[in-house]
Design a protein around this motif. Structure first.
Motif, PDB file in Angstrom:
ATOM      1  N   VAL A  78      -1.194  29.200  10.090  1.00 47.61           N
ATOM      2  CA  VAL A  78       0.037  29.922  10.402  1.00 47.61           C
ATOM      3  C   VAL A  78       1.141  28.930  10.749  1.00 47.61           C
ATOM      4  O   VAL A  78       2.292  29.044  10.278  1.00 47.61           O
ATOM      5  N   GLN A  79       0.814  27.944  11.578  1.00 49.33           N
ATOM      6  CA  GLN A  79       1.813  26.957  11.970  1.00 49.33           C
ATOM      7  C   GLN A  79       2.277  26.117  10.775  1.00 49.33           C
ATOM      8  O   GLN A  79       3.468  25.800  10.656  1.00 49.33           O
ATOM      9  N   ILE A  80       1.340  25.769   9.904  1.00 48.87           N
ATOM     10  CA  ILE A  80       1.699  24.966   8.735  1.00 48.87           C
ATOM     11  C   ILE A  80       2.619  25.756   7.809  1.00 48.87           C
ATOM     12  O   ILE A  80       3.648  25.246   7.329  1.00 48.87           O
ATOM     13  N   ALA A  81       2.248  27.032   7.528  1.00 49.59           N
ATOM     14  CA  ALA A  81       3.092  27.866   6.676  1.00 49.59           C
ATOM     15  C   ALA A  81       4.467  28.079   7.305  1.00 49.59           C
ATOM     16  O   ALA A  81       5.496  28.056   6.615  1.00 49.59           O
ATOM     17  N   TRP A 124      -1.255  16.459   9.433  1.00 45.86           N
ATOM     18  CA  TRP A 124      -1.723  17.716  10.001  1.00 45.86           C
ATOM     19  C   TRP A 124      -3.114  17.575  10.622  1.00 45.86           C
ATOM     20  O   TRP A 124      -3.455  18.316  11.557  1.00 45.86           O
ATOM     21  N   ALA A 125      -3.909  16.638  10.116  1.00 48.68           N
ATOM     22  CA  ALA A 125      -5.211  16.385  10.749  1.00 48.68           C
ATOM     23  C   ALA A 125      -5.006  15.841  12.166  1.00 48.68           C
ATOM     24  O   ALA A 125      -5.704  16.248  13.109  1.00 48.68           O
ATOM     25  N   VAL A 126      -4.038  14.930  12.324  1.00 48.83           N
ATOM     26  CA  VAL A 126      -3.728  14.393  13.652  1.00 48.83           C
ATOM     27  C   VAL A 126      -3.204  15.495  14.566  1.00 48.83           C
ATOM     28  O   VAL A 126      -3.587  15.594  15.745  1.00 48.83           O
ATOM     29  N   VAL A 127      -2.305  16.337  14.030  1.00 50.46           N
ATOM     30  CA  VAL A 127      -1.756  17.444  14.822  1.00 50.46           C
ATOM     31  C   VAL A 127      -2.865  18.405  15.238  1.00 50.46           C
ATOM     32  O   VAL A 127      -2.909  18.877  16.387  1.00 50.46           O
ATOM     33  N   ILE A 141       0.851  -1.186   0.000  1.00 52.00           N
ATOM     34  CA  ILE A 141       0.000   0.000   0.000  1.00 52.00           C
ATOM     35  C   ILE A 141       0.887   1.237   0.000  1.00 52.00           C
ATOM     36  O   ILE A 141       1.716   1.423   0.878  1.00 52.00           O
ATOM     37  N   LYS A 142       0.737   2.077  -1.005  1.00 53.89           N
ATOM     38  CA  LYS A 142       1.511   3.307  -1.105  1.00 53.89           C
ATOM     39  C   LYS A 142       0.565   4.501  -1.067  1.00 53.89           C
ATOM     40  O   LYS A 142      -0.267   4.672  -1.953  1.00 53.89           O
ATOM     41  N   ILE A 143       0.674   5.299  -0.011  1.00 51.54           N
ATOM     42  CA  ILE A 143      -0.169   6.474   0.146  1.00 51.54           C
ATOM     43  C   ILE A 143       0.547   7.662  -0.475  1.00 51.54           C
ATOM     44  O   ILE A 143       1.719   7.917  -0.168  1.00 51.54           O
ATOM     45  N   PRO A 144      -0.110   8.406  -1.383  1.00 50.40           N
ATOM     46  CA  PRO A 144       0.522   9.582  -1.987  1.00 50.40           C
ATOM     47  C   PRO A 144       1.029  10.552  -0.913  1.00 50.40           C
ATOM     48  O   PRO A 144       0.436  10.683   0.156  1.00 50.40           O
ATOM     49  N   HIS A 199       0.765  14.032   4.211  1.00 51.82           N
ATOM     50  CA  HIS A 199       0.870  15.322   4.904  1.00 51.82           C
ATOM     51  C   HIS A 199      -0.493  15.764   5.443  1.00 51.82           C
ATOM     52  O   HIS A 199      -0.576  16.288   6.567  1.00 51.82           O
ATOM     53  N   LEU A 200      -1.541  15.562   4.645  1.00 50.27           N
ATOM     54  CA  LEU A 200      -2.877  15.958   5.099  1.00 50.27           C
ATOM     55  C   LEU A 200      -3.290  15.172   6.342  1.00 50.27           C
ATOM     56  O   LEU A 200      -3.839  15.734   7.302  1.00 50.27           O
ATOM     57  N   MET A 201      -3.021  13.875   6.337  1.00 54.21           N
ATOM     58  CA  MET A 201      -3.361  13.044   7.498  1.00 54.21           C
ATOM     59  C   MET A 201      -2.536  13.443   8.718  1.00 54.21           C
ATOM     60  O   MET A 201      -3.044  13.486   9.843  1.00 54.21           O
TER      61      MET A 201
END
Length: 371
Positions: free
Chosen positions: A54-57, A24-27, A12-15, A20-22
């Motif tokens: 802001v934190q992501i940028a 940051w959702a957890v964070v 299983i290979k997740i793009p 990254h989206l997953m």
């Protein structure tokens, strides 16, 4: 069943974008839960929607711009100034968000009627913006998670660079085997051609088979043990053609070679060394014993040969052994914890003993069909 599940999970290979989206959702959920102690979870979730961009940028600017472009190229002053600039900008934006969107909502939803809190909220905008206590809290809030995430990113970058350097070094070491082997074999061919030996075509054909194996099958990190040993047997046959009856070769193989993997051309330097430094430097009858024993995933190689005669008073080792130095380095890099090499250089015998654990190809489970 478990092996099949492991194989499916590995395939299983997740793009990268989804990873990254997953992440940051957890964070986002974690930070919201962390700050919900001061208000409640839903208020914290709503407020965190303003702070997270802001934190992501801030994170991506440091991790994907400042660090690669300035830190890794040792422009430390520019790196420090840009990090300081990003910290200041993120603090100011965080404070603006808190003043305009977050604090008023908390006061309204949480029904805060404290005189001090309401009075603090009535202060001028710039006074609230640069309030020392609020700036310290904003700094901690911005860098709490980002510092941890950056530490992970830096470790990953370091590991990837280390792996790239390791792969480059291994490629260079493996590439050295080709010219070294070719040099020795061409020397053998040259010696036969000088004598006008009819065995020269046979030697060329055998050399062609081995070179084909080197060029087209040894690009992988590991090859089948059966194939590797078969090519070593071919190499021994080439040497027998050259030395004829002057050499006594004993090549024994014990154990199951199937479903085992080994780094390509790992055995060749040992055998090559036995012929180069055991036979070509000695006149008269010579001998080489090659013993391979495979028990489970454990591989043991023993190679013993005549030691070149030394001049009286000369205790130095025979010159050369480039192949041995090469393979010793490869063992350190590829099998640091699962291999052990012993080299014994006696007066009349040179002995090499290699013990190592090999990777085993997992076989699919056979399902019994009941009727």
């Amino acid at each position: 069943m478990y092996n099949q599940l492991d194989t499916r999970l590995q395939n299983i290979k997740i793009p990268r974008v989804y990873q990254h989206l997953m992440f940051w959702a957890v964070v986002y959920i974690f930070v919201a839960g962390l700050y919900s102690v001061q208000t409640n979870f839903w208020v914290s979730m709503r407020n965190n929607l303003y702070f997270m961009p802001v934190q992501i940028a801030y994170y991506y600017a440091i991790a994907y711009w400042v660090i690669p472009k300035y830190l890794f190229v040792k422009q430390y002053l520019k790196f420090a100034l840009l990090v300081l600039l990003l910290v200041i900008v993120s603090l100011i934006i965080t404070r603006v968000i808190a003043i305009v969107f977050v604090n008023p909502h908390i006061i309204r939803v949480m029904n805060i009627v404290s005189h001090d809190a309401l009075e603090a909220e009535q202060r001028p905008f710039l006074v609230k913006l640069f309030d020392k206590q609020s700036m310290v809290n904003a700094f901690k809030g911005v860098n709490l998670i980002i510092g941890f995430v950056l530490a992970i990113k830096l470790f990953k970058m370091w590991y990837e660079r280390k792996q790239a350097a390791l792969e480059a070094e291994l490629s260079a070491l493996k590439a050295q085997v080709h010219p070294h082997f070719l040099f020795n074999t061409l020397n053998n061919l040259y010696a036969l051609s000088l004598d006008g030996s009819p065995k020269s075509p046979q030697l060329i054909l055998g050399l062609s088979d081995i070179l084909r194996y080197m060029l087209y099958e040894c690009n992988a990190n590991e090859v089948h043990l059966e194939r590797e040993i078969f090519m070593m047997q071919q190499y021994v046959k080439l040497e027998k053609v050259r030395y004829e009856n002057r050499i006594d070769i004993n090549f024994t193989i014990k154990g199951d070679l199937t479903n085992k993997l080994i780094a390509p051309l790992l055995i060749l330097p040992f055998i090559e060394n036995a012929f180069k430094h055991g036979t070509s430097e000695k006149t008269g009858q010579v001998w080489i014993n090659i013993d391979i024993n495979v028990t489970g995933n454990h591989f043991k190689l023993k190679i013993a040969n005549n030691n070149p005669e030394r001049e009286p008073g000369n205790n130095q080792e025979a010159p050369g052994h480039i192949g041995l130095k090469n393979v010793m380095k490869r063992l350190e890099l590829l099998y640091p914890a699962t291999s052990k090499l012993k080299i014994m250089n006696e007066d009349d015998t040179f002995l090499i003993v290699l013990d190592m654990d090999l990777n085993v190809i997992k076989q699919p489970e056979v399902k019994l069909v009941t009727v």
